[in-house]
Scaffold this motif. Structure first.
Motif, PDB file in Angstrom:
ATOM      1  N   ILE A  53      27.616 128.146 -67.234  1.00  0.00           N
ATOM      2  CA  ILE A  53      28.408 129.278 -67.708  1.00  0.00           C
ATOM      3  C   ILE A  53      29.818 128.798 -68.035  1.00  0.00           C
ATOM      4  N   ARG A  94      26.532 121.202 -60.628  1.00  0.00           N
ATOM      5  CA  ARG A  94      27.176 120.839 -61.898  1.00  0.00           C
ATOM      6  C   ARG A  94      27.433 119.361 -62.024  1.00  0.00           C
ATOM      7  N   ALA A 145      27.706 126.877 -53.597  1.00  0.00           N
ATOM      8  CA  ALA A 145      28.669 126.120 -54.413  1.00  0.00           C
ATOM      9  C   ALA A 145      29.917 125.778 -53.588  1.00  0.00           C
ATOM     10  N   ASP A 192      31.920 122.692 -55.057  1.00  0.00           N
ATOM     11  CA  ASP A 192      31.699 122.710 -56.497  1.00  0.00           C
ATOM     12  C   ASP A 192      32.493 123.868 -57.112  1.00  0.00           C
ATOM     13  N   ALA A 193      33.338 123.562 -58.095  1.00  0.00           N
ATOM     14  CA  ALA A 193      34.211 124.580 -58.702  1.00  0.00           C
ATOM     15  C   ALA A 193      33.436 125.445 -59.692  1.00  0.00           C
ATOM     16  N   ASN A 194      32.312 125.915 -59.254  1.00  0.00           N
ATOM     17  CA  ASN A 194      31.361 126.588 -60.139  1.00  0.00           C
ATOM     18  C   ASN A 194      31.711 128.069 -60.282  1.00  0.00           C
ATOM     19  N   TRP A 195      32.830 128.357 -60.962  1.00  0.00           N
ATOM     20  CA  TRP A 195      33.347 129.721 -61.043  1.00  0.00           C
ATOM     21  C   TRP A 195      32.412 130.661 -61.800  1.00  0.00           C
ATOM     22  N   GLY A 196      31.541 130.124 -62.645  1.00  0.00           N
ATOM     23  CA  GLY A 196      30.604 130.978 -63.385  1.00  0.00           C
ATOM     24  C   GLY A 196      29.732 131.788 -62.442  1.00  0.00           C
ATOM     25  N   GLU A 234      40.103 120.168 -63.233  1.00  0.00           N
ATOM     26  CA  GLU A 234      38.927 120.097 -62.361  1.00  0.00           C
ATOM     27  C   GLU A 234      39.155 119.146 -61.174  1.00  0.00           C
TER      28      GLU A 234
END
Lengths: 395, 395
Positions: free
Chosen positions: A112, A394, B302, B307-311, B350
């Motif tokens: 995303i 990711r 996450a 994990d910077a998985n903001w989605g 990131e």
């Protein structure tokens, strides 16, 4: 290559290098004839660009000709640029195929918030279109897999009164939402001729009984889409009552088969929990109870561990919001009663149950005892593999 | 032993062998003076026997004198026998202490569906009552720990206009529900004199701002209970406006401190996620969005993985049911903006974010952009330790 697509459909794929090099990540299926189409879309407020475009197309009520699917980028949360990119991919494929852009339904799955890499699209589209006819159902399915451990597809021929038609269903997803890899995507194709309203109504009912009754992690993605295309290429019409009923039954059965594959491949899942609730005030209450159990982290980890911890299941029913008298509730795990009319059953059958809990398919039967309502729900378990897969997706 | 209980309270504990031998698993706190009491209880439809009994006691609106807590068996889903057993434990303690049974509030935590082992209770109660005065806040807390990695308690002295009073809070829980080990239990004691209605109202508000805003796994147990006892032994009344405000502020602060400990000790948790939603249509919508993020398995894994998985966070907001325009939504992770007015922020930060995500406390700020509504929610992450702890808890 054994072609298991319905008549008049051709599939192709290309390795566009969207995420990993050297594997197909772009797929296209084209019908020789105009198709009527059904579509069901995510309820998430953040709708991915391809979801918005598909909905626009469906609102036109005009025939479509193709489905274009990519893995790697979900094209969700990408703003106006994402929408424009989505339309540009339609135009690229239209130019090479002679179709109109609005005849091409786009599907995306992947990370995303990343824009589609348009240069890679431009480089891959000629190969994609050139490959049409070279892929079967598995080949198309592989082109939009993400964390899927195996491709999910099924085909079925069925005899109607006037001749044979085929249904082929191809899906991806290892969760209602995969990691940030969004998404459950599904494309169902048939060469039967069927009236638009009949097709759309039966498709919605079939999806409601199948895809809408499974869960891996309870997260609803920005991209979830189920499309059904019927092109009539068999020359056989789904006409009278018996035909329609048989056709819908087969459609439901095949969608259910593929939905089961999604749960079985739930990220890191080792088991499929079959949760049957009956005796609820109504079906909606039965659904509340079943979903609450299927979404409970504590139930899912217990089943993963083969622990006959039925108290967690009862607890999840208790906070589900369904109406019932606790004294009426009974619960059976793998066919062995553990809770009867609000009382624990302590009959020393723990060892037998422990053996039964080693199976892949685990059955939970819950009776609420105050009405005719019933619901069936499939959920995956929750284990170390889920955490490993999702903690660092990711990277 | 430094006694950190408020004046007039004595605590004791005993090793009753309810689960593991040789550790305290039965606790008692007794007040020398009658106490007014506040109580908040689980919303689960299956209410454990001790919850039913506590509610009966509170309905009497009469003073209470003691709290009796056990670990090992939750006494939930145990039917009439469970209720009778609970009352029998009150009578046992009443007989040895001279209190009336209905002055003793019972709390239980442990496995659901197992009856209390009454012979072990009978054997342990004399030791329990004999030990009164020998335990401090930590000692009482340890007697009803289950999967807790550490005891959760805090004490605070505060100066009111007329003198000093003390607040002591003791809790257990490593989840809103621990494994099948149900339960969050909390006992707050004070030696302040405070009017019943004032105490009950402030206690409810303080719990709503603290315990009701934390989650480990989203499961609400059959036993969750928060009790507040005020015995007036300090001789100091919480009287005029400024006093009341200060007292409530301190109560909220100390309950918040203990609630934070619960999340930090969330089963297998390594991080505390602080989810702040603002700009919602109203507070209720902000709460919907914050809880949805805090309960998302994908967000929690996450964060566990750094994990910077903001989605995934945006996705959870999207299916929360809160009303907003996706184009107005912004999101900041650890102070770094990742999503601004519906568009991704790709600014190459990131690496900086990856470093910030190594912290224990992780801040998520979400702006919905359509009103004054705000909510703050704490959630634990989800990692391998959670799975290990829960997959095979009962064994």
């Amino acid at each position: 290559m054994a072609d298991d697509l319905p008549k008049g459909f051709r599939a192709g794929a290309a390795a566009a290098n969207f995420k990993k090099a050297g594997r197909d990540d772009l797929g296209l299926v084209v019908s020789e004839f105009p198709c009527i189409v059904s579509g069901l879309f995510t309820q998430n407020a953040f709708q991915a660009a391809p979801v918005k475009v598909c909905r626009e197309i469906l609102r036109r009520c005009a025939p479509v000709r193709a489905v274009l699917a990519n893995a790697g980028q979900a094209n969700a949360c990408t703003g106006e640029q994402g929408l424009e990119n989505c339309r540009a991919t339609q135009r690229m494929v239209a130019e090479k195929t002679g179709l109109a852009p609005e005849e091409i339904l786009p599907l995306s799955t992947g990370v995303i918030g990343q824009q589609l890499p348009m240069d890679r699209w431009a480089a891959a589209v000629p190969e994609l279109v050139g490959s049409l006819g070279s892929r079967d159902a598995e080949g198309f399915t592989r082109a939009f897999m993400t964390t899927d451990a195996f491709p999910k597809f099924a085909a079925r021929d069925l005899e109607l009164g006037s001749g044979q038609v085929r249904l082929t269903v191809m899906a991806k997803g290892a969760g209602m939402i995969c990691p940030n890899m969004a998404t459950m995507l599904c494309v169902a194709l048939t060469d039967a001729a069927v009236e638009r309203k009949v097709w759309q109504a039966m498709f919605r009912r079939a999806a409601d009984k199948t895809f809408n009754r499974v869960s891996v992690d309870g997260d609803t993605s920005t991209n979830d889409t189920i499309l059904g295309l019927a092109n009539g290429a068999s020359g056989i019409s789904v006409g009278a009552g018996a035909d329609i009923a048989l056709f819908e039954e087969t459609l439901t059965d095949i969608l259910g088969k593929v939905a089961y594959m999604l749960v079985k491949d739930g990220e890191g899942a080792s088991k499929v929990i079959h949760i049957a609730v009956k005796g609820a005030r109504d079906d909606a209450d039965a659904e509340l109870a079943a979903r609450s159990v299927g979404h409970s982290q504590l139930v899912k980890t217990a089943i993963y561990g083969g622990d006959a911890n039925w108290g967690r299941i009862v607890t999840a029913v208790g906070y589900s919001g369904a109406a019932f008298d606790p004294a009426d509730v009974s619960l059976t795990l793998c066919g062995i009663e553990r809770f009867s009319h609000g009382q624990p059953v302590n009959d020393g059958r723990e060892d037998a149950l422990a053996l039964l809990l080693r199976a892949v398919d685990i059955r939970v039967d819950i009776t609420l005892g105050n009405g005719p309502g019933a619901y069936m729900f499939l959920a995956s378990d929750l284990g170390h593999e889920y955490v490993s897969l999702n903690a660092d997706y990711r990277s």
